[in-house]
Enzyme design. Structure first.
Site, PDB file in Angstrom:
ATOM      1  CE  LYS A   1      17.761  21.804   7.993  1.00  0.00           C
ATOM      2  NZ  LYS A   1      18.999  22.407   7.494  1.00  0.00           N
TER       3      LYS A   1
ATOM      4  CB  SER B   1      17.369  26.108   6.828  1.00  0.00           C
ATOM      5  OG  SER B   1      18.616  25.767   6.279  1.00  0.00           O
TER       6      SER B   1
ATOM      7  CG  ASP C   1      23.083  38.304  15.462  1.00  0.00           C
ATOM      8  OD1 ASP C   1      22.121  38.350  16.252  1.00  0.00           O
ATOM      9  OD2 ASP C   1      23.773  37.276  15.300  1.00  0.00           O
TER      10      ASP C   1
END
Length: 549
Positions: A319, A294, A305
């Protein structure tokens, strides 16, 4: 009948609110379907309540029905009744009114498993290993740990009296404890671990836990840290805004960290960094494992990224679902999944598809259905699989004997005896178990007749039963007997083969008796193989930079 009238009225009000919204013909059909099924449920429960032969436990039946309904959706959409509200607040805010101790079970007894430093339990003299006999006069023998935890929690400033049996004492000990507001520490450990490399172990995204990370980061920089390891292993997540804050420490203001999309793929929220960062250049490595989930995946995914950090460890949990809470009548709450989140590159890292078109659930997304995305620097990353580390490590699962010694409380029991005869020990980072102490523990285990089930042996026993039923056992008896002997326990030799990790587990348990959670964390860091590998990578500057490029 007022109960049923009230239930029906609630359904009518909810339905009226839905019908008041602008709807298409298809949506109107769905709402009519909702109306019909609510009417069926109301009528069924009414008939059950009136006609069932025994008294209906209303709350228990309704709660079971609610939970059964929600189970068809996803594991994160859950009903939180009023009596579980304190536990929910602990998970989300990291705060509760209590004594600051972890409660466990040992056979039929409730025991104090861990004491937190500076909290009421420690200040009043409660010790790890104490067996709880009663709380405020209420017998705790053969009760559940949750019963004791509930009894110990309460409003800050109120008192509770705990009667315990303590190893080495002839009579029970009575301890009066004044409850306080307990705030759990989100940063389990921070410090310089080697070569000007700072480490921050971050356990959960609750309350204002990012403030703890910020302070730890600033302190480490003051101490001369030239690189940072952010340890998110076993961090199962929490509040999304805390994840944004932590990314903001390392990324410029205005960077998109995560986008959430709700029904129909419509964008609900775009979360961006809102403040000036602390340091956008310091080398950063993030440790993750299969239990990093999460909010941990939001942080590691965004930093990956943006090519801001090297991600190291195991593939994360996967998740990518967002929850919020809705207040229900009579103090209850619904924690409901409202969206999926997407990292800056556009990928959703949700691994399990809980609502497939064919009606099946809990399906992993196959490789053929995942998609490629690119980081800011052009590195390829994929969706549907959690966060795949840039550098993958295989965690050491440990020996089966060590796990079972832990489950059977052998480490904790021996540590209680040890602490009763040792007033002090060496500092946490220097303490080690000697050969003599290991041998004493080994003899203690053997004297206790310790054993555990071997799954392979259980499968063999089932095989033997099948062979007897099918009439092939007698002619293969010698083979079955030899296999049975081969699978028998030799606890002494199994312990010797796992001596190193057994000594570490023993040391950790003993350190907790003297230096509490801080000492345990410091000892664990010193012996952590993955942290050592992270340090080696950061020190290899050329390799570290090459990964990000």
């Amino acid at each position: 009948m007022r109960f049923f009238a009230s239930l029906k009225m609630t359904c009518v009000i909810a339905l009226t609110a839905l019908l008041s919204l602008p709807t298409s013909a298809a949506e109107a059909d769905k709402l009519e379907d909702v109306s019909r099924n609510l009417d069926i449920f109301n009528s069924l429960f009414k008939e059950l309540y009136i006609n069932y032969v025994d008294t209906i436990p209303v709350e228990k039946i309704v709660t079971a029905g609610i939970n059964g309904m929600l189970k068809k959706l996803d594991p994160y959409t859950t009903y939180i009744p009023e009596d579980k509200d304190n536990d929910f607040k602990l998970m989300t805010m990291g705060e509760y009114g209590g004594i600051g101790a972890l409660i466990g079970v040992r056979g039929d007894s409730i025991v104090v498993s861990q004491i937190y430093s500076g909290r009421p339990a420690q200040k009043s003299g409660l010790k790890a290993g104490d067996v709880i006999l009663s709380i405020d006069g209420k017998d705790m023998i053969k009760k559940k740990p949750s019963d004791a935890s509930t009894a110990l929690k309460g409003m800050p400033g109120t008192n509770t009296t705990v009667k315990v049996w303590r190893y080495g004492e002839k009579k029970p000990v009575k301890i009066e404890i004044t409850r306080e507001k307990i705030s759990l520490n989100a940063v389990r450990y921070s410090g310089i671990v080697a070569d000007s490399i700072g480490l921050i172990e971050y356990s959960s995204f609750y309350g204002k836990s990012s403030d703890e990370v910020k302070q730890a980061l600033l302190d480490l920089k003051k101490q001369g840290a030239k690189a940072i390891i952010l340890d998110l292993r076993d961090n199962t997540g929490g509040i999304i805004t805390e994840a944004i804050n932590i990314c903001n420490f390392f990324l410029p203001k205005g960077k998109t960290i995560v986008t959430t999309k709700g029904k129909g793929g419509k964008i609900k929220e775009v979360y961006k960094t809102a403040y000036q960062p602390i340091d956008t250049d310091i080398p950063l490595l993030v440790l993750v494992n299969g239990s990093s989930a999460s909010a941990s995946e939001i942080v590691s995914g965004a930093l990956q990224d943006e090519d801001r950090a090297v991600i190291m460890g195991e593939r994360t949990y996967g998740k990518g679902l967002v929850q919020t809470t809705a207040q229900l009548p009579y103090g209850g709450q619904l924690k409901v999944t409202i969206a999926k989140y997407y990292t800056p590159s556009g990928r959703c890292i949700q691994e399990i598809n809980y609502t497939t078109k064919d009606g099946e659930t809990n399906k992993e997304i196959p490789d053929s259905l995942t998609h490629e995305f690119k980081t800011r620097g052009g590195r390829i990353v994929r969706d549907g699989r959690g966060i795949k580390p840039d550098v993958e490590l295989k965690s050491d699962t440990g020996k089966v004997i060590t796990y079972n010694l832990l489950v059977e409380n052998m480490f904790a029991n021996w540590a209680t005896r040890y602490a009763a005869s040792h007033k002090s020990i060496a500092p946490a980072t220097e303490f080690e178990i000697s050969d003599a102490e290991y041998n004493d523990f080994k003899q203690y285990v053997l004297d206790s007749k310790f054993t555990y089930k071997v799954s392979t042996k259980e499968l063999l026993d089932d095989c033997i039963k099948g062979a007897k039923f099918e009439g092939v056992y007698e002619r293969n008896k010698a083979l079955f007997d030899s296999l049975s002997v081969a699978l028998n326990h030799d606890v002494a030799s199994e312990m010797d083969s796992a001596k190193t990790e057994i000594c570490k587990a023993l040391a950790q348990e003993i350190i907790g008796r003297y230096y509490y959670e801080t000492g345990m964390a410091a000892y664990a860091v010193k012996h952590d193989k993955e942290i050592k590998q992270a340090i080696e990578l950061i020190n290899d500057e050329e390799k570290f930079k090459k990964i990000l490029k």
